[in-house]
Scaffold this motif. Sequence first.
Motif, PDB file in Angstrom:
ATOM      1  N   SER A 128       0.717  -7.919  -6.704  1.00 54.99           N
ATOM      2  CA  SER A 128       1.510  -8.044  -5.361  1.00 54.99           C
ATOM      3  C   SER A 128       1.577  -6.418  -4.947  1.00 54.99           C
ATOM      4  N   VAL A 129       0.969  -6.122  -3.906  1.00 53.39           N
ATOM      5  CA  VAL A 129       0.989  -4.826  -3.474  1.00 53.39           C
ATOM      6  C   VAL A 129       1.334  -4.595  -2.079  1.00 53.39           C
ATOM      7  N   GLY A 130       2.141  -3.797  -1.603  1.00 48.68           N
ATOM      8  CA  GLY A 130       2.661  -3.658  -0.224  1.00 48.68           C
ATOM      9  C   GLY A 130       3.141  -2.120   0.070  1.00 48.68           C
ATOM     10  N   PRO A 131       3.081  -1.720   1.295  1.00 49.28           N
ATOM     11  CA  PRO A 131       3.559  -0.341   1.330  1.00 49.28           C
ATOM     12  C   PRO A 131       4.900  -0.249   0.837  1.00 49.28           C
ATOM     13  N   GLU A 132       5.759  -1.041   0.486  1.00 54.11           N
ATOM     14  CA  GLU A 132       7.094  -0.664  -0.232  1.00 54.11           C
ATOM     15  C   GLU A 132       6.887  -0.288  -1.626  1.00 54.11           C
ATOM     16  N   ASN A 133       5.704  -0.226  -1.994  1.00 53.29           N
ATOM     17  CA  ASN A 133       5.489   0.122  -3.377  1.00 53.29           C
ATOM     18  C   ASN A 133       4.886   1.569  -3.496  1.00 53.29           C
ATOM     19  N   PHE A 134       4.825   2.310  -2.301  1.00 57.61           N
ATOM     20  CA  PHE A 134       4.210   3.542  -2.147  1.00 57.61           C
ATOM     21  C   PHE A 134       5.431   4.365  -1.512  1.00 57.61           C
ATOM     22  N   ILE A 135       5.427   5.661  -1.824  1.00 52.44           N
ATOM     23  CA  ILE A 135       6.057   6.716  -1.508  1.00 52.44           C
ATOM     24  C   ILE A 135       5.109   7.829  -0.665  1.00 52.44           C
ATOM     25  N   SER A 136       5.936   7.959   0.512  1.00 48.59           N
ATOM     26  CA  SER A 136       5.072   8.958   1.377  1.00 48.59           C
ATOM     27  C   SER A 136       5.833   9.369   2.491  1.00 48.59           C
ATOM     28  N   GLN A 137       5.672  10.497   3.261  1.00 45.14           N
ATOM     29  CA  GLN A 137       6.384  10.694   4.411  1.00 45.14           C
ATOM     30  C   GLN A 137       6.365   9.805   5.583  1.00 45.14           C
ATOM     31  N   ASN A 138       5.104   9.232   5.601  1.00 38.48           N
ATOM     32  CA  ASN A 138       4.924   8.200   6.564  1.00 38.48           C
ATOM     33  C   ASN A 138       4.893   6.809   5.773  1.00 38.48           C
ATOM     34  N   GLU A 139       5.832   6.122   5.483  1.00 37.13           N
ATOM     35  CA  GLU A 139       5.656   4.914   4.586  1.00 37.13           C
ATOM     36  C   GLU A 139       4.817   3.844   5.122  1.00 37.13           C
ATOM     37  N   HIS A 140       4.437   3.916   6.484  1.00 32.30           N
ATOM     38  CA  HIS A 140       3.463   2.698   6.899  1.00 32.30           C
ATOM     39  C   HIS A 140       1.956   3.093   6.881  1.00 32.30           C
ATOM     40  N   PHE A 141       1.742   4.592   6.415  1.00 31.49           N
ATOM     41  CA  PHE A 141       0.340   4.864   6.914  1.00 31.49           C
ATOM     42  C   PHE A 141      -0.678   4.050   5.621  1.00 31.49           C
ATOM     43  N   CYS A 142      -0.203   3.781   4.544  1.00 31.84           N
ATOM     44  CA  CYS A 142      -1.161   2.861   3.834  1.00 31.84           C
ATOM     45  C   CYS A 142      -1.319   1.435   4.060  1.00 31.84           C
ATOM     46  N   THR A 143      -0.439   1.001   5.080  1.00 30.96           N
ATOM     47  CA  THR A 143      -0.617  -0.491   5.333  1.00 30.96           C
ATOM     48  C   THR A 143      -1.875  -0.821   5.532  1.00 30.96           C
ATOM     49  N   SER A 144      -2.630  -0.305   6.512  1.00 33.66           N
ATOM     50  CA  SER A 144      -3.755  -0.823   7.126  1.00 33.66           C
ATOM     51  C   SER A 144      -4.826  -0.850   5.752  1.00 33.66           C
ATOM     52  N   ALA A 145      -4.970   0.190   5.259  1.00 35.45           N
ATOM     53  CA  ALA A 145      -6.120   0.302   4.069  1.00 35.45           C
ATOM     54  C   ALA A 145      -5.693  -0.754   3.087  1.00 35.45           C
ATOM     55  N   LEU A 146      -4.413  -0.878   2.642  1.00 39.52           N
ATOM     56  CA  LEU A 146      -4.100  -2.083   1.661  1.00 39.52           C
ATOM     57  C   LEU A 146      -4.431  -3.614   2.205  1.00 39.52           C
ATOM     58  N   ALA A 147      -4.252  -3.602   3.445  1.00 41.76           N
ATOM     59  CA  ALA A 147      -4.409  -4.662   3.862  1.00 41.76           C
ATOM     60  C   ALA A 147      -5.949  -5.152   3.974  1.00 41.76           C
ATOM     61  N   ARG A 148      -6.944  -4.263   4.153  1.00 40.97           N
ATOM     62  CA  ARG A 148      -8.196  -4.528   4.356  1.00 40.97           C
ATOM     63  C   ARG A 148      -8.982  -4.561   3.139  1.00 40.97           C
ATOM     64  N   TYR A 149      -8.242  -3.701   2.010  1.00 45.91           N
ATOM     65  CA  TYR A 149      -9.195  -4.138   0.822  1.00 45.91           C
ATOM     66  C   TYR A 149      -7.949  -4.350  -0.177  1.00 45.91           C
ATOM     67  N   THR A 150      -7.703  -5.513  -0.641  1.00 41.62           N
ATOM     68  CA  THR A 150      -6.532  -5.918  -1.318  1.00 41.62           C
ATOM     69  C   THR A 150      -6.811  -6.146  -2.817  1.00 41.62           C
ATOM     70  N   PRO A 151      -5.742  -6.356  -3.460  1.00 41.12           N
ATOM     71  CA  PRO A 151      -6.216  -6.468  -4.850  1.00 41.12           C
ATOM     72  C   PRO A 151      -6.998  -7.531  -5.277  1.00 41.12           C
ATOM     73  N   GLU A 152      -6.815  -8.831  -4.518  1.00 38.62           N
ATOM     74  CA  GLU A 152      -7.769  -9.655  -4.701  1.00 38.62           C
ATOM     75  C   GLU A 152      -9.268  -9.385  -4.482  1.00 38.62           C
ATOM     76  N   ASP A 153      -9.513  -8.507  -3.654  1.00 39.54           N
ATOM     77  CA  ASP A 153     -11.009  -7.877  -3.237  1.00 39.54           C
ATOM     78  C   ASP A 153     -11.243  -7.307  -4.545  1.00 39.54           C
ATOM     79  N   PHE A 154     -10.409  -6.423  -5.196  1.00 39.65           N
ATOM     80  CA  PHE A 154     -10.750  -5.634  -6.546  1.00 39.65           C
ATOM     81  C   PHE A 154     -11.035  -6.494  -7.704  1.00 39.65           C
ATOM     82  N   ILE A 155     -10.144  -7.530  -7.775  1.00 42.21           N
ATOM     83  CA  ILE A 155     -10.133  -8.453  -8.725  1.00 42.21           C
ATOM     84  C   ILE A 155     -11.552  -9.247  -8.492  1.00 42.21           C
TER      85      ILE A 155
END
Length: 388
Positions: free
Chosen positions: A55-82
Amino acid sequence: MTYDVIIFGAGAAGLMCACEAGKRGRSVLVLEHNVSVGEKIRISGGGRCNFTNISVGPENFISQNEHFCTSALARYTPEDFIRLVEHHGIMYNERKLGQLFCDGSSAQIVSMLLEECRSAHVEIRTGIEADTIKKKENFFVTTGGQILTSKFLVLASGGLSIPKIGATNFGHRIARQFGLSIVEPRPGLVPLCFSGTLGSLCSELSGISIEAEVRCGKMKFRENLLFTHRGMSGPAILQISSCRKEGEEIHINLRPDIDWMDVLTINRTEKKLLSTVLEQYLPGRFVELWIQNLGETKPMNRYSLPELQHIAGALANWTVIPIGTEGFGKAEVTVGGIDTNELSSKTMEAKKISGLYCIGEVVDVTGWLGGYNFQWAWSSGWVAGQFV
Ligand SMILES: Cc1cc2nc3c(=O)[nH]c(=O)nc-3n(C[C@H](O)[C@H](O)[C@H](O)COP(=O)(O)OP(=O)(O)OC[C@H]3O[C@@H](n4cnc5c(N)ncnc54)[C@H](O)[C@@H]3O)c2cc1C
């Protein structure tokens, strides 16, 4: 020599980006200054690589812009890597809090990435340092008297943690050279140090661990806390270390599953010592030293209600201020890095410098403990790999 893409750093993000760009027919060169690739992957997860989290979402990350990672995480997901891991026949297991680890060794993940790179005709050169990097229309990299040129340049050289296995400030330096701003880097997922009485207490308790909820500001983590010779570590402390700014206090709830006031009240009329009651729930050595700090241990029936309330409060809200951390030498990650305001969250390309991409830990996106940092490396690397 001329390539479509030159990538600096053959770590998690760099190798993922390389094989994706290679699959799209790009000529890709990866330059790694270590003699071997993927050193951090190799030592990760105690040698078993906690390669993602279910379970991975932007809430699991620290960044000055907490939304920055949202798009990349949604496009290549843990399921893709699994899926990729399964395609390579790598066996894995799920541990607490959705963390996925290899059954065998982290080296399997390195081999998998190398195999993907090989089949995508990626060239990897190790033991290479760049002398200069310049940009006209294309990028020009000089190394050992050779000039390499490319249309795209990718900074995937990681953060500053663990310099002894090759971490450098190269990515931050080159980003600065191109005028990108950097969020001041600091060690994350790192043991905390204490001085004075608390420092001595930690040292004497070194090796003892207690389940705790550790809070700093709005962030809190419930996991084990481990005492060390220099202070505190363990997952709960490592997690909070990434969120904490210098000088901030930390609140520790020891055994958050227990209502300490209930425990003390139930035993209030007993003749047994406070230490005997607490030892039912906490390690004996901890109780002994902790009570010494508090004063003395008395029979329970000699404590007044306000005294018991004070003790219960101290156990549920032990407030401490670290003097510092064990630094980049012991930190698992770097908090801070290339400012996300400088990058497109869709492509990872620098807004001001066309063709320059920044991925992985070199960017100001830092995951919690639990496979999130690798997922960021895979996701950001994959995304950049679609555009370079
Ligand atoms: C002990 C430890 C355990 C960890 N365990 C986990 C875990 O289980 N799960 C998890 O999610 N995260 C874990 N992490 C964090 C994770 O390893 C990193 O977040 C992740 O590797 C970042 O990927 P990256 O590709 O951005 O950087 P890296 O993997 O660090 O790769 C960067 C590469 O760039 C190279 N490089 C540096 N400078 C130069 C230069 N000047 N020229 C050329 N190359 C250069 C480096 O040698 C390295 O190979 C762990 C970290 C540590 C230190």
